[in-house]
Design a protein around this motif. Structure first.
Motif, PDB file in Angstrom:
ATOM      1  N   ARG A 169       1.006  -1.256  -0.078  1.00  0.00           N
ATOM      2  CA  ARG A 169      -0.046  -0.070  -0.100  1.00  0.00           C
ATOM      3  C   ARG A 169       0.846   1.236   0.101  1.00  0.00           C
ATOM      4  O   ARG A 169       0.612   2.382  -0.719  1.00  0.00           O
ATOM      5  CB  ARG A 169      -1.116  -0.012   1.234  1.00  0.00           C
ATOM      6  CG  ARG A 169      -2.180  -0.803   0.903  1.00  0.00           C
ATOM      7  CD  ARG A 169      -3.151  -1.087   1.798  1.00  0.00           C
ATOM      8  NE  ARG A 169      -4.097  -1.906   1.812  1.00  0.00           N
ATOM      9  CZ  ARG A 169      -5.150  -2.068   2.332  1.00  0.00           C
ATOM     10  NH1 ARG A 169      -5.589  -1.267   3.405  1.00  0.00           N
ATOM     11  NH2 ARG A 169      -6.136  -3.125   1.982  1.00  0.00           N
ATOM     12  N   ILE A 170       1.934   1.049   0.695  1.00  0.00           N
ATOM     13  CA  ILE A 170       2.865   2.497   0.737  1.00  0.00           C
ATOM     14  C   ILE A 170       3.381   2.550  -0.681  1.00  0.00           C
ATOM     15  O   ILE A 170       3.413   3.563  -1.123  1.00  0.00           O
ATOM     16  CB  ILE A 170       4.089   2.131   1.727  1.00  0.00           C
ATOM     17  CG1 ILE A 170       3.475   2.302   3.222  1.00  0.00           C
ATOM     18  CG2 ILE A 170       5.030   3.179   1.649  1.00  0.00           C
ATOM     19  CD1 ILE A 170       4.245   1.680   4.327  1.00  0.00           C
ATOM     20  N   GLN A 171       3.795   1.618  -1.233  1.00  0.00           N
ATOM     21  CA  GLN A 171       4.475   1.530  -2.708  1.00  0.00           C
ATOM     22  C   GLN A 171       3.389   2.121  -3.556  1.00  0.00           C
ATOM     23  O   GLN A 171       3.613   2.985  -4.471  1.00  0.00           O
ATOM     24  CB  GLN A 171       4.786   0.291  -3.243  1.00  0.00           C
ATOM     25  CG  GLN A 171       5.772   0.110  -4.101  1.00  0.00           C
ATOM     26  CD  GLN A 171       6.509  -1.092  -4.489  1.00  0.00           C
ATOM     27  OE1 GLN A 171       5.864  -2.103  -4.182  1.00  0.00           O
ATOM     28  NE2 GLN A 171       7.479  -1.168  -5.331  1.00  0.00           N
ATOM     29  N   GLN A 172       1.969   1.866  -3.463  1.00  0.00           N
ATOM     30  CA  GLN A 172       1.012   2.241  -4.179  1.00  0.00           C
ATOM     31  C   GLN A 172       0.660   3.719  -4.254  1.00  0.00           C
ATOM     32  O   GLN A 172       0.631   4.491  -4.871  1.00  0.00           O
ATOM     33  CB  GLN A 172      -0.347   1.588  -4.057  1.00  0.00           C
ATOM     34  CG  GLN A 172      -0.383   0.119  -4.610  1.00  0.00           C
ATOM     35  CD  GLN A 172      -1.978  -0.762  -4.089  1.00  0.00           C
ATOM     36  OE1 GLN A 172      -2.044  -0.475  -2.993  1.00  0.00           O
ATOM     37  NE2 GLN A 172      -2.311  -1.453  -5.183  1.00  0.00           N
ATOM     38  N   LEU A 173       0.740   4.205  -2.972  1.00  0.00           N
ATOM     39  CA  LEU A 173       0.644   5.307  -2.505  1.00  0.00           C
ATOM     40  C   LEU A 173       1.848   6.292  -2.981  1.00  0.00           C
ATOM     41  O   LEU A 173       1.646   7.270  -3.755  1.00  0.00           O
ATOM     42  CB  LEU A 173       0.451   5.774  -1.004  1.00  0.00           C
ATOM     43  CG  LEU A 173      -0.997   5.227  -0.497  1.00  0.00           C
ATOM     44  CD1 LEU A 173      -0.939   5.247   1.002  1.00  0.00           C
ATOM     45  CD2 LEU A 173      -2.236   5.900  -0.996  1.00  0.00           C
ATOM     46  N   ASN A 174       3.056   5.782  -2.865  1.00  0.00           N
ATOM     47  CA  ASN A 174       4.038   6.527  -3.593  1.00  0.00           C
ATOM     48  C   ASN A 174       3.926   6.536  -4.849  1.00  0.00           C
ATOM     49  O   ASN A 174       4.341   7.799  -5.733  1.00  0.00           O
ATOM     50  CB  ASN A 174       5.373   5.640  -3.114  1.00  0.00           C
ATOM     51  CG  ASN A 174       5.783   6.083  -1.816  1.00  0.00           C
ATOM     52  OD1 ASN A 174       5.487   6.968  -0.987  1.00  0.00           O
ATOM     53  ND2 ASN A 174       6.397   5.223  -0.978  1.00  0.00           N
ATOM     54  N   SER A 175       3.627   5.596  -5.676  1.00  0.00           N
ATOM     55  CA  SER A 175       3.396   5.617  -7.109  1.00  0.00           C
ATOM     56  C   SER A 175       2.522   6.485  -7.542  1.00  0.00           C
ATOM     57  O   SER A 175       2.668   7.235  -8.883  1.00  0.00           O
ATOM     58  CB  SER A 175       3.169   4.120  -7.653  1.00  0.00           C
ATOM     59  OG  SER A 175       1.820   3.908  -7.370  1.00  0.00           O
ATOM     60  N   MET A 176       1.516   7.121  -6.685  1.00  0.00           N
ATOM     61  CA  MET A 176       0.523   7.962  -6.909  1.00  0.00           C
ATOM     62  C   MET A 176       0.967   9.398  -6.823  1.00  0.00           C
ATOM     63  O   MET A 176       0.228  10.494  -7.161  1.00  0.00           O
ATOM     64  CB  MET A 176      -0.790   7.845  -6.283  1.00  0.00           C
ATOM     65  CG  MET A 176      -1.530   6.564  -6.752  1.00  0.00           C
ATOM     66  SD  MET A 176      -2.996   5.964  -5.751  1.00  0.00           S
ATOM     67  CE  MET A 176      -3.499   7.664  -5.109  1.00  0.00           C
ATOM     68  N   GLY A 177       2.279   9.572  -6.214  1.00  0.00           N
ATOM     69  CA  GLY A 177       2.515  10.759  -5.718  1.00  0.00           C
ATOM     70  C   GLY A 177       1.995  11.315  -4.506  1.00  0.00           C
ATOM     71  O   GLY A 177       1.823  12.611  -4.101  1.00  0.00           O
ATOM     72  N   PHE A 178       1.648  10.266  -3.667  1.00  0.00           N
ATOM     73  CA  PHE A 178       1.275  10.664  -2.309  1.00  0.00           C
ATOM     74  C   PHE A 178       2.014  11.692  -1.561  1.00  0.00           C
ATOM     75  O   PHE A 178       3.263  11.207  -1.467  1.00  0.00           O
ATOM     76  CB  PHE A 178       0.708   9.535  -1.584  1.00  0.00           C
ATOM     77  CG  PHE A 178       0.122   9.789  -0.261  1.00  0.00           C
ATOM     78  CD1 PHE A 178      -1.194  10.077  -0.177  1.00  0.00           C
ATOM     79  CD2 PHE A 178       0.771   9.725   0.914  1.00  0.00           C
ATOM     80  CE1 PHE A 178      -1.842  10.244   0.924  1.00  0.00           C
ATOM     81  CE2 PHE A 178       0.238   9.884   2.190  1.00  0.00           C
ATOM     82  CZ  PHE A 178      -1.322  10.280   2.164  1.00  0.00           C
ATOM     83  N   ILE A 179       1.600  12.494  -0.863  1.00  0.00           N
ATOM     84  CA  ILE A 179       2.513  13.553   0.084  1.00  0.00           C
ATOM     85  C   ILE A 179       2.361  12.998   1.332  1.00  0.00           C
ATOM     86  O   ILE A 179       1.249  13.325   2.053  1.00  0.00           O
ATOM     87  CB  ILE A 179       2.140  14.935  -0.590  1.00  0.00           C
ATOM     88  CG1 ILE A 179       2.305  15.155  -1.849  1.00  0.00           C
ATOM     89  CG2 ILE A 179       2.801  15.667   0.583  1.00  0.00           C
ATOM     90  CD1 ILE A 179       1.700  16.747  -2.350  1.00  0.00           C
ATOM     91  N   TRP A 180       3.432  12.535   1.940  1.00  0.00           N
ATOM     92  CA  TRP A 180       3.286  11.954   3.451  1.00  0.00           C
ATOM     93  C   TRP A 180       3.438  13.274   4.476  1.00  0.00           C
ATOM     94  O   TRP A 180       2.768  12.918   5.451  1.00  0.00           O
ATOM     95  CB  TRP A 180       4.497  11.012   3.368  1.00  0.00           C
ATOM     96  CG  TRP A 180       4.390   9.706   2.836  1.00  0.00           C
ATOM     97  CD1 TRP A 180       4.795   9.473   1.511  1.00  0.00           C
ATOM     98  CD2 TRP A 180       3.501   8.798   3.029  1.00  0.00           C
ATOM     99  NE1 TRP A 180       4.545   8.209   1.070  1.00  0.00           N
ATOM    100  CE2 TRP A 180       3.690   7.716   1.875  1.00  0.00           C
ATOM    101  CE3 TRP A 180       2.420   8.162   3.908  1.00  0.00           C
ATOM    102  CZ2 TRP A 180       2.927   6.575   1.928  1.00  0.00           C
ATOM    103  CZ3 TRP A 180       1.853   7.293   4.063  1.00  0.00           C
ATOM    104  CH2 TRP A 180       2.012   6.124   2.772  1.00  0.00           C
ATOM    105  N   ASP A 181       4.102  14.097   4.094  1.00  0.00           N
ATOM    106  CA  ASP A 181       4.367  15.327   4.888  1.00  0.00           C
ATOM    107  C   ASP A 181       3.927  16.550   4.129  1.00  0.00           C
ATOM    108  O   ASP A 181       4.860  17.237   3.543  1.00  0.00           O
ATOM    109  CB  ASP A 181       5.634  15.418   5.464  1.00  0.00           C
ATOM    110  CG  ASP A 181       5.876  16.610   6.572  1.00  0.00           C
ATOM    111  OD1 ASP A 181       5.065  17.211   6.772  1.00  0.00           O
ATOM    112  OD2 ASP A 181       6.957  16.133   7.609  1.00  0.00           O
ATOM    113  N   PRO A 182       2.738  17.017   4.244  1.00  0.00           N
ATOM    114  CA  PRO A 182       2.567  18.263   3.524  1.00  0.00           C
ATOM    115  C   PRO A 182       3.283  19.630   3.779  1.00  0.00           C
ATOM    116  O   PRO A 182       3.754  20.419   2.849  1.00  0.00           O
ATOM    117  CB  PRO A 182       0.998  18.526   3.683  1.00  0.00           C
ATOM    118  CG  PRO A 182       0.335  17.235   4.439  1.00  0.00           C
ATOM    119  CD  PRO A 182       1.623  16.599   4.965  1.00  0.00           C
TER     120      PRO A 182
END
Length: 96
Positions: free
Chosen positions: A5-18
């Motif tokens: 799931r972390i990898q999926q979110l990272n691949s979408m450009g998810f921002i962990w710390d705005p």
């Protein structure tokens, strides 16, 4: 979260710390400004870079209050950021 799931979110450009992301974007804008103008002194009267003016002002304020991380201070110093323009100008003229 699973590593999948972390990898999926990272691949979408998810921002962990705005907040960190926003700081990095503004730092990148300051680097572009420096490339264009040869310095990091964004004028308070610069109407084209209003958000950058505010960001630079806040970095100086956080620095004076010892509220800016050493990593961020180091990054800003690495591009020639001037913390106190009046002091910098005085020293520049004094040393001539």
């Amino acid at each position: 979260l699973s590593s999948d799931r972390i990898q999926q979110l990272n691949s979408m450009g998810f921002i962990w710390d705005p907040c960190d992301h926003s700081w990095s974007e503004n730092f990148d804008q300051l680097c572009i400004f420096k490339d264009q103008h040869g310095h990091c002194n964004v004028s308070e009267n610069d109407t084209q870079n209003k958000s950058l003016v505010g960001w630079v002002r806040m970095q100086k304020l956080f620095y004076r209050k010892n509220a800016l991380s050493s990593d961020r201070i180091q990054q800003l110093n690495s591009i020639g950021f001037i913390w106190d323009p009046f002091d910098h100008t005085w020293n520049k003229h004094f040393n001539q």
